[in-house]
Design a protein around this motif. Structure first.
Motif, PDB file in Angstrom:
ATOM      1  N   LYS A 114     -18.176  42.755  20.673  1.00  0.00           N
ATOM      2  CA  LYS A 114     -18.931  42.146  21.770  1.00  0.00           C
ATOM      3  C   LYS A 114     -20.419  42.138  21.426  1.00  0.00           C
ATOM      4  CE  LYS A 114     -15.784  43.700  25.446  1.00  0.00           C
ATOM      5  NZ  LYS A 114     -15.677  44.444  26.745  1.00  0.00           N
ATOM      6  N   PRO A 115     -21.184  41.249  22.059  1.00  0.00           N
ATOM      7  CA  PRO A 115     -22.642  41.302  21.872  1.00  0.00           C
ATOM      8  C   PRO A 115     -23.205  42.510  22.636  1.00  0.00           C
ATOM      9  CG  PRO A 115     -22.074  39.583  23.440  1.00  0.00           C
ATOM     10  CD  PRO A 115     -20.777  40.098  22.892  1.00  0.00           C
ATOM     11  N   ARG A 116     -23.909  43.390  21.931  1.00  0.00           N
ATOM     12  CA  ARG A 116     -24.491  44.580  22.542  1.00  0.00           C
ATOM     13  C   ARG A 116     -25.926  44.765  22.062  1.00  0.00           C
ATOM     14  NH1 ARG A 116     -21.711  46.770  26.668  1.00  0.00           N
ATOM     15  NH2 ARG A 116     -22.244  48.925  26.100  1.00  0.00           N
ATOM     16  N   GLN A 117     -26.723  45.478  22.848  1.00  0.00           N
ATOM     17  CA  GLN A 117     -28.085  45.813  22.444  1.00  0.00           C
ATOM     18  C   GLN A 117     -28.018  46.984  21.454  1.00  0.00           C
ATOM     19  OE1 GLN A 117     -30.828  44.248  23.296  1.00  0.00           O
ATOM     20  NE2 GLN A 117     -30.131  42.931  24.956  1.00  0.00           N
ATOM     21  N   VAL A 118     -28.546  46.771  20.259  1.00  0.00           N
ATOM     22  CA  VAL A 118     -28.429  47.764  19.186  1.00  0.00           C
ATOM     23  C   VAL A 118     -29.818  48.075  18.623  1.00  0.00           C
ATOM     24  CG1 VAL A 118     -27.453  48.250  16.908  1.00  0.00           C
ATOM     25  CG2 VAL A 118     -26.095  47.001  18.613  1.00  0.00           C
ATOM     26  N   ASP A 175     -25.587  51.812  19.854  1.00  0.00           N
ATOM     27  CA  ASP A 175     -25.565  50.882  20.986  1.00  0.00           C
ATOM     28  C   ASP A 175     -26.438  51.453  22.105  1.00  0.00           C
ATOM     29  OD1 ASP A 175     -24.987  49.276  23.142  1.00  0.00           O
ATOM     30  OD2 ASP A 175     -22.809  49.514  23.031  1.00  0.00           O
ATOM     31  N   ILE A 176     -27.528  50.766  22.414  1.00  0.00           N
ATOM     32  CA  ILE A 176     -28.466  51.250  23.427  1.00  0.00           C
ATOM     33  C   ILE A 176     -28.364  50.426  24.722  1.00  0.00           C
ATOM     34  CG2 ILE A 176     -30.411  49.787  22.733  1.00  0.00           C
ATOM     35  CD1 ILE A 176     -32.236  52.257  23.117  1.00  0.00           C
ATOM     36  N   THR A 177     -27.267  49.698  24.868  1.00  0.00           N
ATOM     37  CA  THR A 177     -27.100  48.782  26.008  1.00  0.00           C
ATOM     38  C   THR A 177     -27.227  49.501  27.349  1.00  0.00           C
ATOM     39  OG1 THR A 177     -25.651  47.386  24.673  1.00  0.00           O
ATOM     40  CG2 THR A 177     -25.590  47.070  27.064  1.00  0.00           C
ATOM     41  N   ARG A 178     -26.597  50.663  27.484  1.00  0.00           N
ATOM     42  CA  ARG A 178     -26.625  51.359  28.780  1.00  0.00           C
ATOM     43  C   ARG A 178     -28.047  51.798  29.149  1.00  0.00           C
ATOM     44  NH1 ARG A 178     -21.590  53.305  26.725  1.00  0.00           N
ATOM     45  NH2 ARG A 178     -19.838  52.705  28.075  1.00  0.00           N
ATOM     46  N   THR A 179     -28.827  52.187  28.140  1.00  0.00           N
ATOM     47  CA  THR A 179     -30.217  52.549  28.424  1.00  0.00           C
ATOM     48  C   THR A 179     -31.002  51.336  28.892  1.00  0.00           C
ATOM     49  OG1 THR A 179     -30.374  54.476  26.969  1.00  0.00           O
ATOM     50  CG2 THR A 179     -32.397  53.242  27.325  1.00  0.00           C
ATOM     51  N   MET A 180     -30.747  50.176  28.291  1.00  0.00           N
ATOM     52  CA  MET A 180     -31.444  48.963  28.712  1.00  0.00           C
ATOM     53  C   MET A 180     -31.079  48.603  30.150  1.00  0.00           C
ATOM     54  SD  MET A 180     -33.269  48.454  26.123  1.00  0.00           S
ATOM     55  CE  MET A 180     -33.987  46.842  26.484  1.00  0.00           C
ATOM     56  N   GLN A 236     -26.683  42.284  19.026  1.00  0.00           N
ATOM     57  CA  GLN A 236     -25.893  42.182  17.806  1.00  0.00           C
ATOM     58  C   GLN A 236     -24.406  42.320  18.134  1.00  0.00           C
ATOM     59  OE1 GLN A 236     -27.126  44.946  14.777  1.00  0.00           O
ATOM     60  NE2 GLN A 236     -29.293  44.520  15.051  1.00  0.00           N
ATOM     61  N   PRO A 237     -23.534  41.785  17.272  1.00  0.00           N
ATOM     62  CA  PRO A 237     -22.092  42.015  17.455  1.00  0.00           C
ATOM     63  C   PRO A 237     -21.776  43.493  17.206  1.00  0.00           C
ATOM     64  CG  PRO A 237     -22.515  40.876  15.381  1.00  0.00           C
ATOM     65  CD  PRO A 237     -23.802  40.914  16.115  1.00  0.00           C
ATOM     66  N   TRP A 238     -21.021  44.096  18.116  1.00  0.00           N
ATOM     67  CA  TRP A 238     -20.765  45.538  18.049  1.00  0.00           C
ATOM     68  C   TRP A 238     -19.358  45.810  18.568  1.00  0.00           C
ATOM     69  CZ3 TRP A 238     -23.873  48.938  15.699  1.00  0.00           C
ATOM     70  CH2 TRP A 238     -23.657  50.301  15.892  1.00  0.00           C
ATOM     71  N   VAL A 239     -18.688  46.737  17.962  1.00  0.00           N
ATOM     72  CA  VAL A 239     -17.353  47.096  18.442  1.00  0.00           C
ATOM     73  C   VAL A 239     -17.509  47.978  19.677  1.00  0.00           C
ATOM     74  CG1 VAL A 239     -15.186  48.243  17.917  1.00  0.00           C
ATOM     75  CG2 VAL A 239     -16.363  46.942  16.129  1.00  0.00           C
ATOM     76  N   HIS A 240     -17.071  47.458  20.824  1.00  0.00           N
ATOM     77  CA  HIS A 240     -17.203  48.175  22.095  1.00  0.00           C
ATOM     78  C   HIS A 240     -15.856  48.166  22.786  1.00  0.00           C
ATOM     79  CE1 HIS A 240     -18.946  49.700  25.778  1.00  0.00           C
ATOM     80  NE2 HIS A 240     -18.474  48.661  26.456  1.00  0.00           N
TER      81      HIS A 240
END
Length: 467
Positions: free
Chosen positions: A425-429, A270-275, A416-420
């Protein structure tokens, strides 16, 4: 044709900037050539008038062949003399261009050094015996011949002129270094690139060169003429000559693939925080005017992970049977151009702050777009990043850049759907792939390095806590 890439054997003439009769001055760029590494502009080391261009654009010429002659005597260029019939040339020439009858041919001549003209000497060449068919030519006085600059052909050094190849001269000019003040360490008193850098060290920063491939729809394309395809007679096939960068890249990749035992590992995260960090940095005052994108943060994560796992930044010395650990990181960024794949690198990237790293990447984007990436910018790399994600590709198994121990492929960043936090949840992967040379990087080291890069990009605050 000089060896502008330190060991190259040929180059293709892409464009002439002068024509016969044009006046040229010392340091003026007269043509652009494509080597197996890059497109390079060649300067002339004399003042004079262009006499003749020996090869047209599009011709591949061996290093050491005459490609241009210049009359340094002033005035209009003389007509081509009939010297080949009257003078015994010491070696074959690529075209019927005369050399002065008084040109020196000393015994035990030293190797040719590009960048200089004819040495002064009182020794004259022995005239060739005339055949019965050419008495008039022998009797006729020798016409004034143009001087062939040694920088583009070469005989020996001009008295009092520091010895250095054209790329070294250009480097000295860019750094503001007077070659007359530089202490040479090369063979026969030749000034090397390192000599210039040492002379410039007190006043000049290191040369920084790289070509990032970031969020653009395709890698940076260098603005150089594409190789002209040869179309078959039935127009059902197109044949493109394998030369220049494409030829060198093919040979390097084959050598790498069948020399270094490749292992590739993958990690999806999951690269969401970097984005989110990328978006925040775009409005940060310290990053004002700088390009901020995911590649910038990924590059910084690689540098931090390399510091934590220093053995990943190494090379295999087969001749010495040694593993060479590098205490610096010259970070390469693979980029596709019309001439083929190139991998420029940022010198001493490990020592750069985030704004400095961003500035380095941006500068080299401009360099690549202008087609001005130099051979020096592609030498000395220690670790490479290749961004296949710009094509929408999830991952790949990259081949090592020769001389390096590892290369990181960056895949596409997708929602993508990701377990968060226990919920889907939808997350940047994204997915990273690390290929490494298993002779010096074992599974443990490769896995730790790859896991560290992913951990930093999952929690970018580690750029601070781990730095």
């Amino acid at each position: 044709m000089p060896d502008v890439g330190e060991g190259l054997t040929e180059a293709e003439i892409l464009k002439w900037y002068v024509q016969p009769g044009d006046t040229v001055t010392d340091g003026q760029v007269v043509c652009e050539v494509e080597t197996a590494k890059a497109a390079v502009e060649l300067p002339i080391p004399f003042d004079g008038t262009v006499h003749e261009l020996l090869f047209p654009e599009g011709t591949t010429v061996d290093v050491g062949q005459v490609i241009i002659s210049v009359n340094v005597g002033g005035g209009a260029a003389p007509a081509a003399p009939e010297a080949p019939a009257a003078v015994e040339a010491p070696e074959p020439v690529a075209a019927p261009v005369a050399e002065p009858v008084t040109e020196a041919e000393p015994e035990g001549r030293q190797p040719v050094l590009v960048g200089y003209g004819v040495s002064a000497s009182s020794t004259k060449r022995r005239a060739r015996k005339a055949s019965a068919a050419e008495p008039a030519q022998v009797a006729a006085p020798a016409a004034p011949a143009p001087v062939v600059p040694e920088q583009l052909n070469g005989r020996g050094p001009v008295a009092g002129r520091p010895l250095a190849k054209p790329p070294v001269r250009k480097l000295a000019k860019d750094l503001g270094v007077d070659l007359a003040t530089v202490t040479p360490t090369g063979p026969d008193g030749v000034i090397t690139r390192d000599d210039v850098h040492r002379a410039a060290a007190p006043v000049a920063a290191p040369v920084v060169e790289s070509v990032p491939v970031a969020e653009a729809p395709a890698p940076v394309a260098a603005a150089v003429p594409a190789q002209a395809p040869a179309v078959s007679s039935d127009a059902r096939e197109t044949r493109i000559p394998i030369k220049g960068v494409r030829k060198a890249t093919a040979a390097a990749m084959v050598g790498s693939a069948f020399t270094a035992p490749h292992v590739t590992e993958f990690i999806t995260f999951d690269i969401t925080r970097t984005m989110k960090l990328v978006e925040e940095l775009k409005s940060d005052k310290d990053m004002a005017g700088l390009r901020v994108n995911p590649l910038l943060i990924i590059a910084k994560a690689v540098l931090v992970a390399a510091k934590r796992n220093p053995d990943i930044n190494a090379s295999w010395d087969e001749a010495a049977q040694e593993i060479v650990l590098k205490h610096y990181v010259n970070l390469g960024i693979a980029a596709a151009t019309p001439r083929g794949l190139i991998v420029p690198n940022i010198k001493d990237a490990h020592a750069q702050t985030l704004p400095e790293l961003s500035r380095s990447l941006s500068e080299l984007v401009a360099t690549a777009r202008e087609g001005k990436t130099t051979p020096a910018a592609m030498q000395g790399g220690t670790f490479t990043i290749t961004n296949v994600g710009v094509f929408g590709v999830d991952t790949g198994t990259p081949i090592l850049n020769p001389g390096e121990s590892a290369i990181l492929a960056v895949g596409a960043i997708k929602l993508q759907p990701w377990v968060h936090k226990g919920k889907v949840k939808p997350r940047q992967v994204t997915t990273l792939a690390l290929s490494f040379d298993h002779r010096l990087v074992d599974g443990e080291l490769g896995s730790k390095f790859l896991a560290d890069v992913a951990a930093i990009l999952e929690e970018p605050k580690r750029l601070i806590t781990w730095a």
